[in-house]
Design a protein around this motif. Structure first.
Motif, PDB file in Angstrom:
ATOM      1  N   LEU B   7      46.729  64.055  28.184  1.00  0.00           N
ATOM      2  CA  LEU B   7      48.210  63.253  28.498  1.00  0.00           C
ATOM      3  C   LEU B   7      49.327  64.067  27.976  1.00  0.00           C
ATOM      4  CD1 LEU B   7      47.703  59.492  27.595  1.00  0.00           C
ATOM      5  CD2 LEU B   7      48.212  60.599  30.062  1.00  0.00           C
ATOM      6  N   SER B   8      49.145  64.693  26.896  1.00  0.00           N
ATOM      7  CA  SER B   8      49.993  65.691  26.140  1.00  0.00           C
ATOM      8  C   SER B   8      50.415  66.940  26.966  1.00  0.00           C
ATOM      9  CB  SER B   8      49.914  66.217  24.789  1.00  0.00           C
ATOM     10  OG  SER B   8      48.792  66.959  24.733  1.00  0.00           O
ATOM     11  N   ASN B   9      49.138  67.378  27.818  1.00  0.00           N
ATOM     12  CA  ASN B   9      49.360  68.417  28.904  1.00  0.00           C
ATOM     13  C   ASN B   9      50.096  67.877  30.052  1.00  0.00           C
ATOM     14  OD1 ASN B   9      49.043  71.034  29.693  1.00  0.00           O
ATOM     15  ND2 ASN B   9      47.127  70.253  30.751  1.00  0.00           N
ATOM     16  N   LEU B  10      49.545  66.737  30.590  1.00  0.00           N
ATOM     17  CA  LEU B  10      50.076  66.282  31.797  1.00  0.00           C
ATOM     18  C   LEU B  10      51.528  65.960  31.693  1.00  0.00           C
ATOM     19  CD1 LEU B  10      47.016  64.178  33.621  1.00  0.00           C
ATOM     20  CD2 LEU B  10      48.021  66.433  34.089  1.00  0.00           C
ATOM     21  N   LEU B  11      51.821  65.310  30.551  1.00  0.00           N
ATOM     22  CA  LEU B  11      53.189  64.801  30.489  1.00  0.00           C
ATOM     23  C   LEU B  11      54.117  65.818  29.961  1.00  0.00           C
ATOM     24  CD1 LEU B  11      52.466  61.166  29.086  1.00  0.00           C
ATOM     25  CD2 LEU B  11      52.989  62.049  31.550  1.00  0.00           C
ATOM     26  N   ASN B  12      53.842  67.141  30.102  1.00  0.00           N
ATOM     27  CA  ASN B  12      54.499  68.291  29.426  1.00  0.00           C
ATOM     28  C   ASN B  12      55.568  68.487  30.818  1.00  0.00           C
ATOM     29  OD1 ASN B  12      55.468  70.264  27.929  1.00  0.00           O
ATOM     30  ND2 ASN B  12      53.360  71.334  28.129  1.00  0.00           N
ATOM     31  N   PRO B  13      56.878  68.636  30.400  1.00  0.00           N
ATOM     32  CA  PRO B  13      57.839  68.898  31.546  1.00  0.00           C
ATOM     33  C   PRO B  13      57.549  69.805  32.501  1.00  0.00           C
ATOM     34  CG  PRO B  13      59.002  68.473  29.685  1.00  0.00           C
ATOM     35  CD  PRO B  13      57.749  68.628  29.279  1.00  0.00           C
ATOM     36  N   PRO B  14      57.122  71.174  32.042  1.00  0.00           N
ATOM     37  CA  PRO B  14      56.774  72.064  32.963  1.00  0.00           C
ATOM     38  C   PRO B  14      55.703  71.902  34.119  1.00  0.00           C
ATOM     39  CG  PRO B  14      57.000  73.231  30.814  1.00  0.00           C
ATOM     40  CD  PRO B  14      57.139  71.529  30.688  1.00  0.00           C
ATOM     41  N   ILE B  15      54.874  71.147  33.332  1.00  0.00           N
ATOM     42  CA  ILE B  15      53.291  70.641  34.234  1.00  0.00           C
ATOM     43  C   ILE B  15      53.931  69.719  35.185  1.00  0.00           C
ATOM     44  CG2 ILE B  15      51.191  69.523  34.253  1.00  0.00           C
ATOM     45  CD1 ILE B  15      51.195  72.289  33.035  1.00  0.00           C
ATOM     46  N   LEU B  16      54.808  68.853  34.919  1.00  0.00           N
ATOM     47  CA  LEU B  16      55.406  67.681  35.765  1.00  0.00           C
ATOM     48  C   LEU B  16      56.180  68.188  36.842  1.00  0.00           C
ATOM     49  CD1 LEU B  16      56.148  64.862  33.120  1.00  0.00           C
ATOM     50  CD2 LEU B  16      54.206  65.085  35.067  1.00  0.00           C
ATOM     51  N   LEU B 122      51.599  71.419  20.616  1.00  0.00           N
ATOM     52  CA  LEU B 122      50.613  70.814  19.734  1.00  0.00           C
ATOM     53  C   LEU B 122      50.687  71.319  18.331  1.00  0.00           C
ATOM     54  CD1 LEU B 122      47.421  70.973  22.062  1.00  0.00           C
ATOM     55  CD2 LEU B 122      48.629  68.921  21.421  1.00  0.00           C
ATOM     56  N   ASN B 123      51.737  72.348  17.883  1.00  0.00           N
ATOM     57  CA  ASN B 123      51.820  73.014  16.569  1.00  0.00           C
ATOM     58  C   ASN B 123      50.674  73.803  16.297  1.00  0.00           C
ATOM     59  OD1 ASN B 123      54.595  71.902  16.190  1.00  0.00           O
ATOM     60  ND2 ASN B 123      53.560  70.131  15.770  1.00  0.00           N
ATOM     61  N   ILE B 124      50.198  74.319  17.374  1.00  0.00           N
ATOM     62  CA  ILE B 124      48.863  75.182  16.837  1.00  0.00           C
ATOM     63  C   ILE B 124      49.458  76.779  17.048  1.00  0.00           C
ATOM     64  CG2 ILE B 124      46.620  75.871  17.788  1.00  0.00           C
ATOM     65  CD1 ILE B 124      46.306  73.295  19.091  1.00  0.00           C
ATOM     66  N   PRO B 125      49.405  77.443  15.911  1.00  0.00           N
ATOM     67  CA  PRO B 125      50.102  78.846  15.818  1.00  0.00           C
ATOM     68  C   PRO B 125      49.025  79.800  16.635  1.00  0.00           C
ATOM     69  CG  PRO B 125      49.122  78.379  13.495  1.00  0.00           C
ATOM     70  CD  PRO B 125      48.763  77.107  14.689  1.00  0.00           C
ATOM     71  N   TYR B 126      49.833  80.908  17.131  1.00  0.00           N
ATOM     72  CA  TYR B 126      49.039  81.955  17.756  1.00  0.00           C
ATOM     73  C   TYR B 126      49.615  83.161  17.589  1.00  0.00           C
ATOM     74  CZ  TYR B 126      52.789  81.690  21.349  1.00  0.00           C
ATOM     75  OH  TYR B 126      54.045  81.890  21.841  1.00  0.00           O
ATOM     76  N   SER B 127      48.792  84.203  17.564  1.00  0.00           N
ATOM     77  CA  SER B 127      49.315  85.640  16.990  1.00  0.00           C
ATOM     78  C   SER B 127      50.022  86.284  18.067  1.00  0.00           C
ATOM     79  CB  SER B 127      47.996  86.435  16.780  1.00  0.00           C
ATOM     80  OG  SER B 127      47.294  85.770  15.742  1.00  0.00           O
ATOM     81  N   GLY B 128      51.215  87.155  17.869  1.00  0.00           N
ATOM     82  CA  GLY B 128      52.037  87.798  18.701  1.00  0.00           C
ATOM     83  C   GLY B 128      51.100  88.917  19.476  1.00  0.00           C
ATOM     84  N   LEU B 254      32.345  84.070  18.175  1.00  0.00           N
ATOM     85  CA  LEU B 254      31.301  85.511  17.431  1.00  0.00           C
ATOM     86  C   LEU B 254      32.378  86.047  16.495  1.00  0.00           C
ATOM     87  CD1 LEU B 254      29.044  87.053  20.236  1.00  0.00           C
ATOM     88  CD2 LEU B 254      28.519  85.666  18.165  1.00  0.00           C
ATOM     89  N   VAL B 255      33.579  86.310  16.849  1.00  0.00           N
ATOM     90  CA  VAL B 255      34.606  87.062  16.248  1.00  0.00           C
ATOM     91  C   VAL B 255      35.427  86.176  15.300  1.00  0.00           C
ATOM     92  CG1 VAL B 255      34.644  89.320  17.548  1.00  0.00           C
ATOM     93  CG2 VAL B 255      36.355  87.568  17.794  1.00  0.00           C
ATOM     94  N   ASP B 256      35.136  84.883  15.515  1.00  0.00           N
ATOM     95  CA  ASP B 256      35.868  83.922  14.446  1.00  0.00           C
ATOM     96  C   ASP B 256      37.413  83.873  14.798  1.00  0.00           C
ATOM     97  OD1 ASP B 256      35.895  81.723  12.761  1.00  0.00           O
ATOM     98  OD2 ASP B 256      36.017  82.931  10.849  1.00  0.00           O
ATOM     99  N   MET B 257      37.856  83.799  15.775  1.00  0.00           N
ATOM    100  CA  MET B 257      39.298  83.804  16.156  1.00  0.00           C
ATOM    101  C   MET B 257      39.755  82.452  15.796  1.00  0.00           C
ATOM    102  SD  MET B 257      40.111  85.408  19.881  1.00  0.00           S
ATOM    103  CE  MET B 257      39.243  86.751  20.449  1.00  0.00           C
ATOM    104  N   PRO B 258      40.976  82.667  15.383  1.00  0.00           N
ATOM    105  CA  PRO B 258      41.574  81.367  14.957  1.00  0.00           C
ATOM    106  C   PRO B 258      42.094  80.515  16.521  1.00  0.00           C
ATOM    107  CG  PRO B 258      43.102  83.218  14.062  1.00  0.00           C
ATOM    108  CD  PRO B 258      41.912  83.604  15.082  1.00  0.00           C
ATOM    109  N   ARG B 259      42.211  79.391  16.223  1.00  0.00           N
ATOM    110  CA  ARG B 259      42.264  78.252  17.456  1.00  0.00           C
ATOM    111  C   ARG B 259      43.212  78.796  18.491  1.00  0.00           C
ATOM    112  NH1 ARG B 259      43.891  72.788  15.736  1.00  0.00           N
ATOM    113  NH2 ARG B 259      43.158  71.978  17.676  1.00  0.00           N
ATOM    114  N   GLY B 260      44.338  79.128  18.090  1.00  0.00           N
ATOM    115  CA  GLY B 260      45.396  79.346  19.129  1.00  0.00           C
ATOM    116  C   GLY B 260      45.139  80.464  19.716  1.00  0.00           C
ATOM    117  N   ASP B 261      44.674  81.646  19.035  1.00  0.00           N
ATOM    118  CA  ASP B 261      44.223  83.040  19.607  1.00  0.00           C
ATOM    119  C   ASP B 261      43.363  82.713  20.740  1.00  0.00           C
ATOM    120  OD1 ASP B 261      46.288  83.600  17.875  1.00  0.00           O
ATOM    121  OD2 ASP B 261      45.068  85.245  16.995  1.00  0.00           O
TER     122      ASP B 261
END
Lengths: 97, 328
Positions: B7-16, B122-128, B254-261
């Motif tokens: 729902l949080s994805n579907l109700l995102n303005p860009p997706i709508l 979702l406040n999940i960080p990712y790397s630049g 396998l390389v244990d990437m953080p969730r966002g990455d």
């Protein structure tokens, strides 16, 4: 007025540079380009609504004395054969040159 | 799967707004975005995401995990077109197989950008540095696709300007703008971020929504072409992203990437190009039919990834990562 041949080419946008190169190599110094022309042909509608140039055509118009024509047509024919497109040649009158 | 994630994805303005674009075409509305605007919006999004990535890279620096992730990204961009080509050759001519293989080996920057917006919500960080991985994944598939076609023994190949192809693959507008903006972000860091904040951050989501409205319009118009594609290619356009995502998830695990990455890496593996690849392929493999490879990427794989893929891939990551922590 001077009699000339008017050449009109409609080709995929990615191949525009090849057509312009052929015109220059035929010794023709001027041309007009209209980008993003749309229409329908053998390959279906060319809607021009893409971010890439793949479904867009370009229109090129030039004029030259009859002597230059065969060199230009020889250069353009393989492009049309490989990439598709249209080339029309017609008689025209050049008012001021 | 957690319903709130979907729902949080579907109700995102860009997706709508993407759905609104689809709907407009289905209802035969005369809604149209004037031509130069979508091009401007796509350039803006590349500039903004590149710059943001550069600023974050300036703060985090370059370590082993950066090199590993970029290495894996390049590996996937090279391997995906190889196996895709041989699967596609079961049904298609070499030209179409090579073009579609290149399309699926390369990436969709808009899918990536939509995924970053999804992670931010979702406040999940990712790397630049994931932006650098994205830019570097655009080109290898183009070269490999063209090589596969040239090596396939097709007789009607004509002359190919390799210098033109390489220039198009590595210095096409989107790659250059992404890497250039990344570099500007790295060089200017936090000070640059403050100066450009209203432009690169404040406007970002609104302009993404506007751009996805146009993507919805274009995708719906291209749906008509899918009649030519047939069941095999329509299935390929859904199953191949899933296979690529599964491989990407395995590597990220396998390389244990953080969730966002990990999500961004998987999205890059699963996405298909409809900007850089078609432009290059049209020059290098003109015999390939763009009415197959563009609609597959644009009208099936892109909507599939942003609507179903994003929550599905995140669910997969959460499940796999949780299992690994439970067993360790």
């Amino acid at each position: 007025m001077q009699p000339v041949k008017r050449i009109e080419v409609i080709i995929d946008s990615p191949h525009l540079d090849s057509v312009l190169k052929a015109i220059e190599q035929a010794g023709i110094s001027g041309y007009t380009v209209i980008r993003d022309v749309i229409g329908t042909g053998d390959r279906g509608p060319r809607s021009g609504d893409e971010l890439t140039d793949v479904f867009k055509n370009c229109y090129v118009m030039t004029a030259c004395p009859e002597d230059n024509l065969s060199q230009l047509v020889t250069a353009i024919r393989p492009l049309l054969k490989r990439f598709g497109g249209v080339c029309l040649v017609s008689d025209a009158q050049w008012i001021i040159h | 799967m957690d319903i709130s994630l979907i729902l949080s994805n579907l109700l995102n303005p860009p997706i709508l707004f993407f759905f609104l674009g689809l709907l407009a075409v289905l209802l035969h509305s005369d809604l149209e975005i004037p031509q130069p605007l979508p091009k401007f919006l796509s350039l803006y999004l590349l500039l903004a995401i590149g710059f943001k990535g550069g600023v974050e890279l300036n703060q985090s620096g370059i370590d082993r995990s950066v090199l590993v992730t970029i290495g894996l990204a390049m590996l996937m961009a090279s391997v995906v077109p190889l196996y895709s080509f041989f699967i596609l050759r079961l049904k298609l001519a070499a030209s179409d197989a090579a073009a579609i293989a290149a399309t699926y080996g390369s990436i969709s920057a808009v899918t990536f950008i939509t995924a970053t917006a999804f992670l931010q919500d979702l406040n999940i960080p990712y790397s630049g540095y994931m932006v650098a991985a994205m830019a570097l994944m655009e080109s290898p598939a183009i070269i490999i696709g063209v090589l596969l076609y040239r090596l396939s023994g097709n007789s009607n190949r004509g002359e190919l300007s390799w210098s033109e192809l390489l220039r198009d693959a590595f210095f096409n507008g989107s790659v250059l703008l992404l890497l250039g903006s990344l570099l500007v972000g790295v060089l200017t860091g936090e000070a640059g971020k403050k100066e450009l904040q209203p432009f690169t951050h404040g406007l970002f989501k609104g302009l993404l929504a506007f751009f996805l409205l146009d993507m919805g319009l274009v995708a719906a118009r291209r749906l008509r072409d899918l009649r030519k594609a047939g069941v095999f290619l329509v299935s390929f356009a859904i199953l191949m992203p899933l296979l690529n995502a599964a491989l990407g998830m395995g590597l990220a695990y396998l390389v244990d990437m953080p969730r966002g990455d990990a999500l961004l890496f998987i999205v890059l593996c699963a996405s298909a190009s409809y900007i850089a690849v078609p432009a290059a392929v049209r020059l290098a493999i003109p015999e390939a039919n763009p009415s197959l490879y563009v609609p597959m990427a644009l009208a099936i794989t892109f909507p599939f990834n942003i609507i179903v893929g994003l929550p599905l891939y995140l669910y997969g990551i959460d499940t796999l990562w949780r299992l690994s922590h439970a067993t360790s």
